[in-house]
Design an enzyme around this catalytic site. Sequence first.
Site, mmCIF file in Angstrom:
data_model
loop_
_atom_site.group_PDB
_atom_site.id
_atom_site.type_symbol
_atom_site.label_atom_id
_atom_site.label_comp_id
_atom_site.label_asym_id
_atom_site.label_seq_id
_atom_site.Cartn_x
_atom_site.Cartn_y
_atom_site.Cartn_z
ATOM 1 N N ASP A 134 0.841 -1.192 0.000
ATOM 2 C CA ASP A 134 0.000 0.000 0.000
ATOM 3 C C ASP A 134 0.880 1.248 0.000
ATOM 4 O O ASP A 134 1.699 1.442 0.906
ATOM 5 C CB ASP A 134 -0.914 0.004 1.231
ATOM 6 C CG ASP A 134 -2.080 0.960 1.069
ATOM 7 O OD1 ASP A 134 -2.555 1.132 -0.069
ATOM 8 O OD2 ASP A 134 -2.520 1.534 2.075
ATOM 9 N N HIS A 141 -4.344 13.807 0.910
ATOM 10 C CA HIS A 141 -4.590 12.983 2.101
ATOM 11 C C HIS A 141 -3.406 13.090 3.054
ATOM 12 O O HIS A 141 -3.582 13.255 4.273
ATOM 13 C CB HIS A 141 -4.808 11.530 1.693
ATOM 14 C CG HIS A 141 -4.914 10.576 2.836
ATOM 15 N ND1 HIS A 141 -6.013 10.533 3.679
ATOM 16 C CD2 HIS A 141 -4.055 9.631 3.308
ATOM 17 C CE1 HIS A 141 -5.831 9.601 4.599
ATOM 18 N NE2 HIS A 141 -4.649 9.043 4.396
ATOM 19 N N GLU A 206 -10.795 3.870 3.360
ATOM 20 C CA GLU A 206 -9.872 4.680 2.574
ATOM 21 C C GLU A 206 -10.152 4.457 1.088
ATOM 22 O O GLU A 206 -10.174 3.315 0.608
ATOM 23 C CB GLU A 206 -8.415 4.334 2.889
ATOM 24 C CG GLU A 206 -7.997 4.781 4.278
ATOM 25 C CD GLU A 206 -6.505 4.715 4.523
ATOM 26 O OE1 GLU A 206 -6.026 5.432 5.411
ATOM 27 O OE2 GLU A 206 -5.823 3.937 3.823
ATOM 28 N N GLU A 208 -9.171 4.220 -2.460
ATOM 29 C CA GLU A 208 -7.932 3.971 -3.185
ATOM 30 C C GLU A 208 -8.201 3.282 -4.522
ATOM 31 O O GLU A 208 -9.280 2.740 -4.755
ATOM 32 C CB GLU A 208 -6.984 3.085 -2.360
ATOM 33 C CG GLU A 208 -6.669 3.628 -0.978
ATOM 34 C CD GLU A 208 -5.503 2.891 -0.318
ATOM 35 O OE1 GLU A 208 -4.669 2.301 -1.064
ATOM 36 O OE2 GLU A 208 -5.436 2.912 0.924
ATOM 37 N N ASP A 240 -8.946 0.306 1.765
ATOM 38 C CA ASP A 240 -8.014 -0.146 2.803
ATOM 39 C C ASP A 240 -8.602 0.228 4.165
ATOM 40 O O ASP A 240 -8.277 1.270 4.740
ATOM 41 C CB ASP A 240 -6.654 0.513 2.589
ATOM 42 C CG ASP A 240 -5.594 -0.032 3.525
ATOM 43 O OD1 ASP A 240 -5.681 -1.214 3.888
ATOM 44 O OD2 ASP A 240 -4.675 0.715 3.886
ATOM 45 N N ARG A 244 -8.427 3.577 13.179
ATOM 46 C CA ARG A 244 -7.597 4.749 13.462
ATOM 47 C C ARG A 244 -7.068 4.776 14.894
ATOM 48 O O ARG A 244 -5.962 5.269 15.138
ATOM 49 C CB ARG A 244 -8.404 6.025 13.194
ATOM 50 C CG ARG A 244 -8.918 6.164 11.762
ATOM 51 C CD ARG A 244 -7.791 6.177 10.759
ATOM 52 N NE ARG A 244 -8.288 6.454 9.398
ATOM 53 C CZ ARG A 244 -7.547 6.404 8.315
ATOM 54 N NH1 ARG A 244 -6.268 6.069 8.404
ATOM 55 N NH2 ARG A 244 -8.076 6.667 7.130
ATOM 56 N N GLN A 247 -4.253 2.389 15.043
ATOM 57 C CA GLN A 247 -3.148 2.944 14.251
ATOM 58 C C GLN A 247 -2.374 4.010 15.023
ATOM 59 O O GLN A 247 -1.147 4.057 14.982
ATOM 60 C CB GLN A 247 -3.702 3.524 12.947
ATOM 61 C CG GLN A 247 -2.641 4.013 11.974
ATOM 62 C CD GLN A 247 -3.253 4.496 10.669
ATOM 63 O OE1 GLN A 247 -4.465 4.501 10.490
ATOM 64 N NE2 GLN A 247 -2.409 4.910 9.743
ATOM 65 N N LYS A 260 -4.441 -2.142 9.950
ATOM 66 C CA LYS A 260 -4.707 -2.254 8.517
ATOM 67 C C LYS A 260 -4.858 -3.700 8.054
ATOM 68 O O LYS A 260 -5.492 -3.958 7.027
ATOM 69 C CB LYS A 260 -3.537 -1.637 7.734
ATOM 70 C CG LYS A 260 -3.290 -0.161 8.011
ATOM 71 C CD LYS A 260 -4.214 0.702 7.199
ATOM 72 C CE LYS A 260 -3.787 2.159 7.237
ATOM 73 N NZ LYS A 260 -4.586 3.004 6.352
ATOM 74 N N THR A 264 -8.926 -5.724 3.569
ATOM 75 C CA THR A 264 -8.815 -4.782 2.458
ATOM 76 C C THR A 264 -9.745 -5.276 1.367
ATOM 77 O O THR A 264 -9.594 -6.410 0.887
ATOM 78 C CB THR A 264 -7.374 -4.713 1.917
ATOM 79 O OG1 THR A 264 -6.483 -4.336 2.966
ATOM 80 C CG2 THR A 264 -7.265 -3.713 0.781
ATOM 81 N N GLU A 381 -10.315 12.475 7.672
ATOM 82 C CA GLU A 381 -10.173 13.829 7.133
ATOM 83 C C GLU A 381 -11.474 14.611 7.233
ATOM 84 O O GLU A 381 -11.469 15.793 7.604
ATOM 85 C CB GLU A 381 -9.740 13.751 5.672
ATOM 86 C CG GLU A 381 -8.394 13.106 5.451
ATOM 87 C CD GLU A 381 -8.186 12.738 3.999
ATOM 88 O OE1 GLU A 381 -7.768 13.606 3.216
ATOM 89 O OE2 GLU A 381 -8.452 11.561 3.645
#
Length: 432
Positions: A134, A141, A206, A208, A240, A244, A247, A260, A264, A381
């Site tokens: 990844d 971002h 996420e 992607e 993904d 948080r 993380q 993570k 996915t 975000e």
Amino acid sequence: MSTSQPARSWVTCANDHPDFALQNLPFGVFSRQGLAKRGGVAIGDCIFDLQAALDASLFNGVARLAAEAACRGQLNDFFALGPSSRQALRSELLHLLDEASPQRERLQAMGSTLLVAQSECQMHLPAQVGDYTDFYVGIHHAMNVGKLFRPDNPLLPNYKYVPIAYHGRASTLCVSGTAVKRPGGQTLAPGAEVPSFGPSKRLDYELEVGVWMGPGNEAGEPIDIGQAHEHIAGFCLLNDWSARDLQAWEYQPLGPFLSKSFATSISPWVVTAEALAPFRSPQPKRPEGDPRPLDYLFDERDQQQGALDIELEVLLLTAQMKDHGLAPQRLALSNTLNMYWTVAQMVTHHSVNGCKLQPGDLFGTGTLSGPQAGQFGSLLEMTEGGKHAVELPSGETRKFLEAGDEVILKARCRRGGQVSIGFGECRGVVVG
């Protein structure tokens, strides 16, 4: 002066289809009752069964060899053949499925032997993924997330020199529609001195794009930037999923791990590099003062046509919205032109140390947010780390994902004079 009309298909559901017009023809792996997994091609709402086409001797020469590789229960062998074989098969498919095809009557007479409704099929992962990497090439971002932790210096010094990435977990890649179980792990609550264990409370998505590797390289032999495009088989959507709170506690000093690796999601159809050729664009100019890529990452052709113009969309459908018959709520609309590095630069940098890449390896681009509100590819975000809630048409609010929430990713290519093509959907429902 007359203008030629775009080609249309005798598979009428493909004409004006939002994703799978004749000009697309993405590859995937499907199964249906009584038959093992096999390769097929999306055309409208149907799947063109490559094994059935081979049994009917519809292909010849290089195209037949490519179809023999693509009809299997994984596309790795097909990806390994490279662009010339892929192009030969695509050319034959375009000829066979065109409304003016000389074989139209024969093909239509084959009926459901050759064409099967997608609604009657189960889709599978397109390839056996040996390795998943990844990247972090969405600069907006990176800026938005960086501001949450380092308001005065959101980007670390290496970002504009290195296509940053981490190695993900191939074993937990799952095809669109697979439920996503909320992960557990360690978190450090605000003000706490020691961590605690429990389910993630800050689950996120996420937005992607996934990149499928074609032919690989020998160990110790880097892929030159000028040839990197020959190693790219196709593209998909990729979510993904990210915990948080896990993380934030674990990422220093080595980066993501349990936050993570639990899931996915990817869309099942591989949109080929050939189908995307009309939507190539120059790589956006770097802001004044940004460094020029190092020589091994710079190729003039790649700078002129190495970017892709793909519109990306995130939608959310909660359990309550579904019960009330409400449509999914759009959360973001972004574009692949928000990539700071091209896909070729990702491939080249990944291999520059001699790393062996293999057919069926998968790359994620990293979250592709835009610079403005309404273009953010994650709730992290949108909510500024949970400070603000997103309001939904059902009256609900979200800072992060809750049980029963379904995240839907979509993508579309549009350009004047070209038939619009799409990627299908990448869906996942949160469980727990």
